[in-house]
Design an enzyme around this catalytic site. Structure first.
Site, short mmCIF file in Angstrom:
data_model
loop_
_atom_site.label_atom_id
_atom_site.label_comp_id
_atom_site.label_asym_id
_atom_site.label_seq_id
_atom_site.Cartn_x
_atom_site.Cartn_y
_atom_site.Cartn_z
N GLY B 40 0.70 -1.09 -0.09
CA GLY B 40 0.00 -0.16 -0.02
C GLY B 40 1.02 1.28 -0.02
O GLY B 40 1.89 1.33 0.82
N GLY B 42 -0.48 4.50 -0.11
CA GLY B 42 -0.87 5.87 0.07
C GLY B 42 -0.29 6.79 1.17
O GLY B 42 1.08 6.56 1.24
N LEU B 43 -0.90 7.67 1.82
CA LEU B 43 -0.21 8.66 2.98
C LEU B 43 0.66 7.62 3.72
O LEU B 43 1.86 7.77 3.84
CB LEU B 43 -1.18 9.27 3.51
N ALA B 44 0.16 6.76 4.28
CA ALA B 44 0.95 5.96 5.21
C ALA B 44 2.10 5.54 4.75
O ALA B 44 3.28 5.28 4.97
CB ALA B 44 0.07 5.17 6.13
N GLY B 45 1.75 4.53 3.59
CA GLY B 45 2.64 3.51 3.00
C GLY B 45 3.77 4.28 2.23
O GLY B 45 4.95 3.94 2.47
N ARG B 330 -18.97 14.15 13.23
CA ARG B 330 -19.70 13.37 12.31
C ARG B 330 -20.81 12.57 12.66
O ARG B 330 -21.83 12.05 11.84
CB ARG B 330 -18.59 12.53 11.48
N ARG B 435 -13.94 9.03 14.38
CA ARG B 435 -12.68 9.92 13.95
C ARG B 435 -12.89 11.19 13.81
O ARG B 435 -14.00 11.51 13.08
CB ARG B 435 -11.98 9.06 12.68
N LEU B 441 -5.66 12.02 7.81
CA LEU B 441 -4.16 12.35 6.96
C LEU B 441 -3.14 12.74 8.15
O LEU B 441 -2.01 12.16 7.89
CB LEU B 441 -4.47 13.76 6.37
#
Lengths: 250, 635
Positions: B40, B42-45, B330, B435, B441
């Site tokens: 992965g 994305g931002l983390a990976g 939310r 969350r 992010l």
């Protein structure tokens, strides 16, 4: 509404491929173009035919995965819109729609409407970054960026790397894509130390790939879903000339 | 089994600092002897891959998309939180920590959340240095805005495309390491299983999505940065490709799955328009800063919105929550939207929508200011619905957006399988039962840039010299199992498409394990899911072969895993006899209809261990030393 589709089918990279005709029945105006293809695909599977392969992911117009030539126009008739955000209300009952993969030798077809855009990644790898290791950054507000520069940089940075610019260009040139990244980073103070090296590296890589040369047709700007301006191409050209005069150690 | 999160002792404000000193380091000359597999990007990976490559490790990174730039982090619109207090409005690390624990309805781990708030400030520095074009004031300094559930302006943003710009920053950092030869990138490659040897994760099995080849990769640690599982609902704001397969395969190989029932339903999405709908589109909740949410006061009022006079409108959030108004968290906003629609006051087709009205904002700020703030969102809305939100109020309805649950990890972000890590949305650790906006992010980048690169060293330092290659028989064994599974899917050749099963599963989940849940519904769902799964394996139709591009086959494997996950989600929701955050059990509510927690009995992380036939629940007790448990109130 009912549509008649002519879709490019190609089994794999070595297959010559051909146009195949399909019917899209009971299409709702609220469907997206890709949802229309989903429905066609479901009916193909029901009939025992392999579905049409196409790239897509976010379906929100931001990931840049989707894209196809729709009646000869990259991403179809609506300006500033990716294929996934194009809705069927822009078509009429009885329309005939030709659907092809991106047209460019630099983007070889993998299957049907799916192409390999790895060349774009290689252009970014050739300098489309600011060299800053994690942890070595100064406080974010230590480098003021004039609002105007930040805003213009953002407009260039909005590129989603979909490849429509290349697909629509009669020369298959990648100037708009490359210049968008060159400009985004070149406009920011953070990007100055590598500014000349970056533009040289990225342009060299762009020329190494199978892209054509820019001859100012401006088709790229017309189909860009993020409406990125060709002014950035001029800006890249200026930077490139300066970088060339400055020499390799700049 | 007692779950030990290995939270170091000490004062919460200094413990991460002290712990970084306690952890073992890998000598710079030895880092290149370690191979790290990251699944992965994305931002983390991507941030983890880039950072670990900068440190000197050899990284192999995998993504199913054609480029790492396409990961779904890109779709995050609103912004990223950081406790910079640039606005001098009373923000601090402690306040961000406090807000996040409270917003998560007291079901997250204090130590993790504090660390997250602490490194949030470094993230902004890092991203600004990378050239992320954040919004600026005229003086050239960074602009901030206030975002859902926060009373301070701590959200940094890049118009409505913050996720895109942050991901491109991480992608560019990753590109630099690919160019440097420190990262080998495998795009269009899907992880289908993890390989454990002697109880440690030592590699993965993948399928090349272009030529179909099943391949094995060995490494010294495996990091899963594979995102959330919201697509179990079929309709969600996730990308079409987002899936649970990597996490689920890890679960089946011994990693515990924590709090699977915690799903976030986002209040500001574009309502469903028909059966063909393939996904739902979120519009940033920053819209709630200036938009006012309302429905007609009377049920069945079918007048056009501008025909309904002010006195016959119900601005229900402003009425019920005077201090937070339209900015309630939310889960609260979503539940209230459902409630007014259940009362028959919903608007638009099917009555599943509420108005989000900008008329007042346009009158107050002018069209230009509203356009500068939300222009791209308004355009997106118009493209999808054909309506102009400058003229008529938007219609919105809640949709599945984010999954707080995920693989259980300790303070080091390691799962219960040594050497197997989970970061970003794929883990469960920081958001509790709900969350807060602009925190996904933040967490993805915190894990990838500033936490995992430290903690993984502590594990690797003890593993020097213990090398395996893909020649080890364990790889061939798992590879054979993967091949067998693919062959079985292709062999069924039944009557129903993969999508038809996925849609049916989504309806079951939305109906019974969505915004409101109860015992009866969940038990029914478990029954229905079991039946559907059985039918799937005897009646699904997957055409073509495995040896080339086959998108139906890709989907078929993912849906098969969703069919297993869905049951676990329902079991988790059933066992949690309380309401908290995104998990709302209708049996457990206050007289005003608010979520009613049971801290006495449920103040724990529920982590499930896979077993043949039945999953076993393990508990990690949550201690709240710093934040006082209270019933959340946004009135």
């Amino acid at each position: 509404m009912d549509l008649k589709l002519h879709v490019w089918r190609q089994k794999d990279a070595s297959d010559p491929g051909s146009m195949v005709e399909y019917q899209a029945k009971d299409v709702s105006p609220d469907m997206s173009f890709l949802e229309m293809l989903d429905v066609v695909n479901e009916s193909l599977v029901q009939k025992g035919e392999e579905p049409i392969a196409f790239d897509h992911d976010c379906r929100e117009g931001i990931c840049g995965a989707c894209g196809m030539m729709i009646n000869g126009v990259a991403h179809g008739p609506q300006r500033g819109t990716t294929t996934c955000q194009l809705h069927m209300r822009h078509f009429n009952d009885g329309d005939v729609v030709y659907i092809e993969p991106w047209r460019s030798g630099a983007f070889p077809v993998l299957k049907d409407l799916m192409v390999d855009r790895g060349a774009f990644d290689r252009i970014i790898q050739a300098g489309g970054y600011i060299s800053v290791n994690t942890g070595s950054a100064p406080d974010a507000n230590e480098i003021p960026v004039p609002k105007q520069a930040a805003d213009t940089a953002f407009e260039a940075a909005a590129c989603i790397g979909c490849g429509a610019c290349v697909a629509q260009c009669p020369n298959g040139a990648a100037q708009l894509f490359t210049s968008a990244k060159v400009s985004h980073l070149g406009l920011m103070p953070q990007g100055q130390p590598e500014r000349w090296r970056r533009v040289r590296g990225m342009v060299a890589q762009m020329e190494e790939e199978a892209f054509g040369s820019c001859s100012n047709h401006l088709e790229c700007e017309a189909v860009c879903p993020k409406e990125i301006s060709v002014d950035f191409i001029a800006r890249m050209n200026r930077d490139y000339i300066k970088a060339t005069f400055k020499g390799d150690d700049s | 089994m007692v779950l030990d999160a290995k939270i170091p002792s000490g004062s919460i404000a200094t413990v991460w600092d002290e712990h970084r000193f306690q952890m073992k380091l890998v000598n710079p000359a030895n880092k290149r002897k370690f191979d790290i597999i990251i699944v992965g990007t994305g931002l983390a990976g991507a941030s983890a891959a880039a950072t670990m490559a900068e440190l000197g490790y050899n990284v192999k990174a995998f993504c199913f998309q054609d480029s790492p730039r396409r990961a779904h982090s890109i779709a995050a619109q609103g912004g990223i939180n950081a406790a910079k207090n640039y606005q001098n409005d009373g923000d601090s690390i402690y306040r961000l920590f406090y807000d996040t624990v409270k917003g998560g309805d007291y079901r997250s781990r204090e130590a993790n959340v504090y660390r997250l708030a602490e490194v949030s400030v470094n993230i902004i520095d890092q991203c600004a240095a990378q050239g992320v074009p954040f919004a600026r004031e005229y003086g050239g300094l960074l602009d901030n805005r206030s975002f859902g559930g926060a009373q301070v302006s701590r959200t940094f943003y890049a118009r409505g495309q913050t996720g895109q710009q942050l991901l491109l920053g991480a992608y560019q950092a990753l590109a630099r390491q690919i160019e440097a030869g420190k990262v080998t990138m495998y795009p269009r490659t899907e992880m289908l299983d993890v390989v454990n040897i002697d109880g440690h994760a030592r590699g993965i099995v993948t399928r090349n999505l272009v030529d179909g080849k099943i391949e094995t990769h060995a490494g010294d640690a495996v990091v899963l940065a594979t995102g959330g599982y919201g697509n179990v609902f079929y309709l969600s704001t996730n990308a079409m490709g987002s899936n649970v397969t990597a996490a689920w395969r890890a679960y089946r190989r011994g990693a515990f799955f924590a709090n699977p029932c915690y799903t976030q339903i986002h209040p500001t999405c574009i309502p469903v328009s028909g059966e063909y709908q393939s996904k739902l589109t979120l519009m940033s909740e920053s819209l709630r800063n200036d938009g006012r949410i309302w429905v007609p006061e009377k049920a069945g009022d079918s007048r056009a919105p501008n025909q309904i006079p002010e006195s016959e409108r119900d601005y229900y959030l402003e009425r019920k929550y005077p201090s937070f108004g339209n900015l309630v968290p939310r889960d609260v906003a979503s539940r209230n939207a459902k409630e007014v629609c259940d009362q028959g006051r919903g608007v638009g087709p099917g009555g599943l929508g509420v108005y989000l009205d900008f008329a007042d904002a346009i009158a107050r700020l002018g069209k230009d200011t509203v356009s500068a703030r939300y222009g791209n969102l308004f355009e997106m809305y118009e493209k999808i619905t054909g309506e102009d939100p400058y003229e008529v109020p938007m219609r919105i309805y809640p949709a599945v957006h984010y999954t707080m649950g995920g693989l259980w990890v300790d303070y080091h972000l390691m799962t219960t399988v040594p050497g197997l890590y989970a970061i970003g949305e794929a883990n469960f650790s920081d958001h509790g039962a709900n969350r807060l906006g602009a925190s996904a992010l933040m967490q993805g980048l915190a894990d990838g840039y500033f936490i995992l690169p430290y903690t993984i060293g502590d594990y690797l330092a003890k593993r020097m010299g213990d090398k395996v290659t893909t020649e080890h028989p364990a790889f061939a064994k798992v590879q054979a199992e993967v091949e067998q599974r693919i062959a079985s899917l292709l062999a069924i050749n039944g009557n129903r498409t993969v999508d038809s099963f996925h849609r049916e599963l989504g309806k079951i989940m939305w109906e019974h394990c969505g915004m409101a849940r109860n015992k009866e519904g969940l038990e029914k769902a478990i029954q229905l899911i079991g039946d559907l799964r059985q039918q799937y394996w005897s009646d699904v139709r997957v055409l073509g072969q495995s040896g080339n591009v086959n998108q139906d086959l890709e989907k078929a494997g993912r849906v098969a895993d969703f069919l297993e996950l869905a049951e676990l989600m329902c079991r988790d929701a059933l066992h949690r006899e309380e309401s908290c955050g995104g998990h709302f059990r209708t049996e457990h509510q206050t007289p005003e209809g608010e979520a009613k927690r049971d801290d006495e009995n449920f103040s724990y992380v529920g982590a499930w261990q896979h077993g043949d036939g039945k999953a076993t629940l393990h508990k990690e007790d949550l201690d709240f030393e710093y934040v006082k448990l209270t019933q959340r109130s946004y009135k």
